[in-house]
Write an enzyme that holds these catalytic residues in place. Sequence first.
Site, PDB file in Angstrom:
ATOM      1  N   CYS A 145       0.850  -1.183   0.000  1.00 14.65           N
ATOM      2  CA  CYS A 145       0.000   0.000   0.000  1.00 14.65           C
ATOM      3  C   CYS A 145       0.895   1.246   0.000  1.00 14.65           C
ATOM      4  CB  CYS A 145      -0.878  -0.047   1.243  1.00 14.65           C
ATOM      5  SG  CYS A 145      -1.442   1.528   1.861  1.00 14.65           S
ATOM      6  N   GLU A 146       0.622   2.165  -0.889  1.00 12.80           N
ATOM      7  CA  GLU A 146       1.471   3.357  -0.978  1.00 12.80           C
ATOM      8  C   GLU A 146       1.271   4.316   0.191  1.00 12.80           C
ATOM      9  OE1 GLU A 146      -0.923   6.514  -3.782  1.00 12.80           O
ATOM     10  OE2 GLU A 146       0.461   5.146  -4.753  1.00 12.80           O
ATOM     11  N   HIS A 147       0.188   4.166   0.920  1.00 15.95           N
ATOM     12  CA  HIS A 147      -0.072   5.086   2.027  1.00 15.95           C
ATOM     13  C   HIS A 147       0.665   4.700   3.304  1.00 15.95           C
ATOM     14  CE1 HIS A 147      -3.953   5.590  -0.381  1.00 15.95           C
ATOM     15  NE2 HIS A 147      -3.190   6.631  -0.631  1.00 15.95           N
ATOM     16  N   HIS A 148       0.826   3.387   3.539  1.00 17.98           N
ATOM     17  CA  HIS A 148       1.451   2.930   4.782  1.00 17.98           C
ATOM     18  C   HIS A 148       2.644   2.000   4.546  1.00 17.98           C
ATOM     19  CE1 HIS A 148      -2.845   3.765   5.673  1.00 17.98           C
ATOM     20  NE2 HIS A 148      -2.299   4.449   6.663  1.00 17.98           N
ATOM     21  N   GLN A 163      -5.298  -0.466  -4.638  1.00 14.83           N
ATOM     22  CA  GLN A 163      -5.999  -1.512  -5.385  1.00 14.83           C
ATOM     23  C   GLN A 163      -6.683  -0.966  -6.638  1.00 14.83           C
ATOM     24  OE1 GLN A 163      -8.333  -4.161  -2.971  1.00 14.83           O
ATOM     25  NE2 GLN A 163      -9.668  -4.737  -4.667  1.00 14.83           N
ATOM     26  N   HIS A 197      -6.083  -6.159   2.983  1.00 17.98           N
ATOM     27  CA  HIS A 197      -5.200  -5.018   3.177  1.00 17.98           C
ATOM     28  C   HIS A 197      -4.720  -4.989   4.624  1.00 17.98           C
ATOM     29  CE1 HIS A 197      -6.252  -2.850  -0.647  1.00 17.98           C
ATOM     30  NE2 HIS A 197      -7.215  -3.754  -0.574  1.00 17.98           N
ATOM     31  N   CYS A 255      -2.961  -2.770   5.968  1.00 20.71           N
ATOM     32  CA  CYS A 255      -3.068  -1.415   6.508  1.00 20.71           C
ATOM     33  C   CYS A 255      -4.424  -1.220   7.198  1.00 20.71           C
ATOM     34  CB  CYS A 255      -2.832  -0.363   5.424  1.00 20.71           C
ATOM     35  SG  CYS A 255      -3.886  -0.523   3.982  1.00 20.71           S
TER      36      CYS A 255
END
Length: 146
Positions: free
Chosen positions: A71-74, A112, A140, A142
């Site tokens: 995941c690019e956020h976490h 995703q 996920h 995250c």
Amino acid sequence: MKGHVKELLTELGEDPNREGLLKTPERVSKALHFLTKGYQEDPLAILRAATFREDYQQMVIVRDIDFYSLCEHHMLPFFGKVHVGYIPNKYITGLSKIPRIVEVFARRLQVQERLTTQIKDCIQQALSPLGVIVVIEAQHMCMQMR
């Protein structure tokens, strides 16, 4: 990258010099390079290298393709299954190429929704099929770990 990981361990309150963590910066660096190796590969070239002219217009489906991404956020894992279908319009590709392009896009920092679109767009651009469908089922970390 190893220096940054060592600094991160210190920021977390760990001692990067304790026995169990001595090789952690190197391991994390190697792991992240492997998990993001998709930036060095061209998925369109993979499909185009195995494109064949064929007068066939029934749906081609490749189901249950395992994928693993970050995941690019976490920068935590998300993983699951990808199902891809397309209706050829004079051109097909080798079935093994579909999981290969899934892996290339998955081995990048992702969400995703973008992963789904990138797979679809790549097949559309390489084969110009009558239609393409991509469905992703994922877990996920995250969401689940936090």
